[in-house]
Design an enzyme around this catalytic site. Sequence first.
Site, PDB file in Angstrom:
ATOM      1  N   HIS B  48      -0.387  18.104 -30.159  1.00  0.00           N
ATOM      2  CA  HIS B  48       0.391  18.054 -28.929  1.00  0.00           C
ATOM      3  C   HIS B  48       1.396  16.908 -28.945  1.00  0.00           C
ATOM      4  O   HIS B  48       2.523  17.050 -28.473  1.00  0.00           O
ATOM      5  CB  HIS B  48      -0.566  17.910 -27.746  1.00  0.00           C
ATOM      6  CG  HIS B  48       0.098  18.042 -26.418  1.00  0.00           C
ATOM      7  ND1 HIS B  48       0.453  19.247 -25.868  1.00  0.00           N
ATOM      8  CD2 HIS B  48       0.495  17.103 -25.521  1.00  0.00           C
ATOM      9  CE1 HIS B  48       1.024  19.058 -24.700  1.00  0.00           C
ATOM     10  NE2 HIS B  48       1.061  17.768 -24.457  1.00  0.00           N
ATOM     11  N   HIS B  94       2.506  23.509 -20.013  1.00  0.00           N
ATOM     12  CA  HIS B  94       1.265  22.925 -19.502  1.00  0.00           C
ATOM     13  C   HIS B  94       0.209  24.015 -19.492  1.00  0.00           C
ATOM     14  O   HIS B  94      -0.433  24.280 -18.482  1.00  0.00           O
ATOM     15  CB  HIS B  94       1.483  22.312 -18.113  1.00  0.00           C
ATOM     16  CG  HIS B  94       0.896  20.946 -18.004  1.00  0.00           C
ATOM     17  ND1 HIS B  94       0.223  20.501 -16.906  1.00  0.00           N
ATOM     18  CD2 HIS B  94       0.860  19.922 -18.887  1.00  0.00           C
ATOM     19  CE1 HIS B  94      -0.185  19.255 -17.097  1.00  0.00           C
ATOM     20  NE2 HIS B  94       0.184  18.877 -18.294  1.00  0.00           N
TER      21      HIS B  94
END
Lengths: 214, 732
Positions: B48, B94
Amino acid sequence: MSATRVAVLRFPGTLDHESAARAVEGTGGEPVYAHHEDAALPAGTRAVVIPGGFSYGDHLRPGALASRTPIMGAVRAHAADGGKVLGICNGFQILCESGLLPGVLRPNASLSFICRQADLQVADSGTPWTGGRNEGEVLSIPFKHHDGAWFGDPGEARVVLRYAGENPNGSIDKVAGISNLGGNVMGLMPHPEEAQEPLLGSVDGRVLFAALLS
Amino acid sequence: MSDAVADDVPLHRTLGLTDAEAARIVELMGREPTDPELVMFSLMWSEHCSYKHSKPLLSGFPTTGPRVVMGPGENAGAVDVGDGLAIVFKVESHNHPSAVEPFQGAATGVGGIVRDIIAVGAKPIALLNSLRFGALDSARSRFLFRRAVEGIGHYGNCIGIPNVGGEVQFDERYEDSCLVNAMCVGVVPQDRILSCAARGVGNRLVLIGNRTGRDGIGGASVLASAELGDDDADKRPSVQVGDPFTERKLIDLCLAMSEAGLLVALQDLGAAGLTSAASEMASRGGVGLSIDLDRVPLREEGMAPGEVLVSESQERMLAIVEPAQMDAVVGMARRHELDATDIGEVTDTGELEALWRGEEVVRIPSLYLTDDVPFCEVPRDPAPAPEAIDLSSVPEPDDLGRAWLALLADPNVASKRWVFEQYDQLVGANTMRRPGGDAGVVRIPGTNRAIAVTLDCAEWLTELNPYDGGVASVLEAARNVACTGAVPIAATDCLNYANPEKGSTGWRLAESIRGMADALTAIGAPIVSGNVSLYNESPRGPIYPTPVVGVVGLLDDASTSIGTAFARRDDAILLIGHGEPRVDASRYLGRCAGSPPPPDPDADAALYRLLATCARERLLASAHDISEGGLAVAVAESAIAGGIGAGVAVPAGRRADEAMFGEGGGRVIASCHPSDVAAVSALAGDGVHVIQIGAVGGDDVIIDAGGSVARVPLHDLARVWEGSIPEALEAQ
């Protein structure tokens, strides 16, 4: 002659102060920001706009905390002297929480936020707020709120604007905007400051700002 | 974070680091890392934060051009739009938090992308979302969909940024791994753009905004860099909790500080919190940063230094401030009812240092965290090329009108009004074209210019043929923007993929990036920012490869923008563009199968030029991209938006249903005054066709495909198209 000075209130979380100020300017007035902690309105203030937004993040209840700030004491005094006050969306909620207008704004019947262009019918042509338009004439002004269902006794106020067609939020009597019996304090859930320019789709909100400055 | 750790499992593995990565850390450091240091490495070296699987592939994107003011690498990219102004934008995912807790996951996704924009010193002026969920007959998908939309509305409405567009899709492949991508657009005078690069030894490191708590610990590594599984509920504490009221104050404060020239550099705290923000600022500026953890304002007691360093508490920014400006910064923050706390300083060591109770607990060269992650070569096993659909295997409908209504009721085609009515589309009084059209159009405040923005993706085509899917994802987004009359000038991307170590995902990732890069180059729209989200996969399988593309277009004269609605009775209806409709990979076919002809970026670029010229000359009354559902759906949507019927006739091609509902090519349904048809045709060229196919008017919408006629009352089309999603949610 200098332009009419209009106080545009700002609380923490107010969102529409810039568009409200632009609408005042576009109507030929002079907007001046007044802040929540101010004890007095700016010198020479002739009228007050309480713009929309989420003052204090809607904590407790929409408008509840803002209604207890120092600046609202000054707005009460201004209104008691017959001065004009226009509350839009959260500004309407603040006016109800302040006791300057009767009733309360409850959550929409759908329990969700709704943003929509609406047709509003003039319900009372006798107040200054609709600029001499006849009863039944229609203004196209958008609304956008989660807590916009007015609940109160229509006999305690003057119902100035009603939603035309179906009731979008469960408001008593399809109320979209009311004034006090004296006619100098007006609150509405729709956003006249966002209906000022042909480019944005409607100019029907101009009548309310013209009334504020008249 | 150590509660669940079994004694016999080494810490690095519970943190998500491989044994090889742990060994590499010892080698780099020349010693065993402290526990807080290991925690920091685990976050910064997670997929990430590091893009260790994707970064080598991303270098193929075009990132420069005459309008690019700031390309990828900063918090968001910026492009020149004239008048000394830059438009700043970025899209970000998200996904994993939203799959675990959709309301807060989606809400904090909005908060995070907005802080990326304010970190550049820009004023946010528009939000968009790209959402994907499982099919609406699944209770879990309905729950995720409802709550994610509510979360986006809750946060976005309260911070006063209009939501002007986006997309929502439903497919069972997203049942476990929903996608929540948020894009924010801002505007900033070019001479006030802020960098995140820390500068000036002795300058102060200032933490602004919310206090730091235990929320969001390990979000980037535990949640976002691994597949979802049955124990996802246990990950709920890894999801952050948003406070939009504080975010609004933070926006106002950062803009005020930037306008007053009080900041040397600014960075938001997102994934991996203080660790990521500080190491990015140090590495970018080629300096060191020393942090005194005891000065970080905490929301709760007893936090370990590692927790303070990686907490993902929301609504926080990190700034570099000259010592002489500290009083002004603290005073301004106080007036905005926020904290601004001096937590450290810029050093010349190139190292990130952290002190805790007077003792040094961290000393890492910042480049180890940001630049030394061991990159992973993704396996590139191609999937077999699919066969084209044999049209004779697709049953021909008895009643084209009924097939048309069924297509309009497909939640992927149907009106998304239920979604965007929950968002404030208008705050700021600059929104000219609201959600529901091809692209949102927003006036650039204080100017007569406007931008058109959209998010789009061709995930089915990307699954079938990833190169073509990458091309099509770019072109569909750019075509949406072009339909408003705007010139597409730049793009941002959010690459949502499954586990790149499995199956053909790595190959699809690489191929689709190659396709996107070629298409972006062909249409002259460089990438200025982006985001990658991998591991969108569960035991039930991977998502479709979903390269979401955001395109920004510019209108030099805001008043020339074009909408999708038919405007006047008797206007001519034009079919403009290139390519032929195919049932392959279409919503009409209803499944991800087939092999459509490859998209043509050069012909599409010519189409955009034509539309922009027509807009400037005010020739068109409407323009609407033909996408999902084909020509029949595009005509129906323009008719519904205008509240007026239409009649068109097109050749049947291979078959009437394919002519009506087939997809592909770059095609637009436009309308204009009959006397302007010749002028529009005269402007076409470079393989773009302009064909007059009918006229606006009447109470019905009629389509004649080579003699096969579908005729449906406009109000029936509207009822089905607008009612589908609310009915799917209410029926349950």
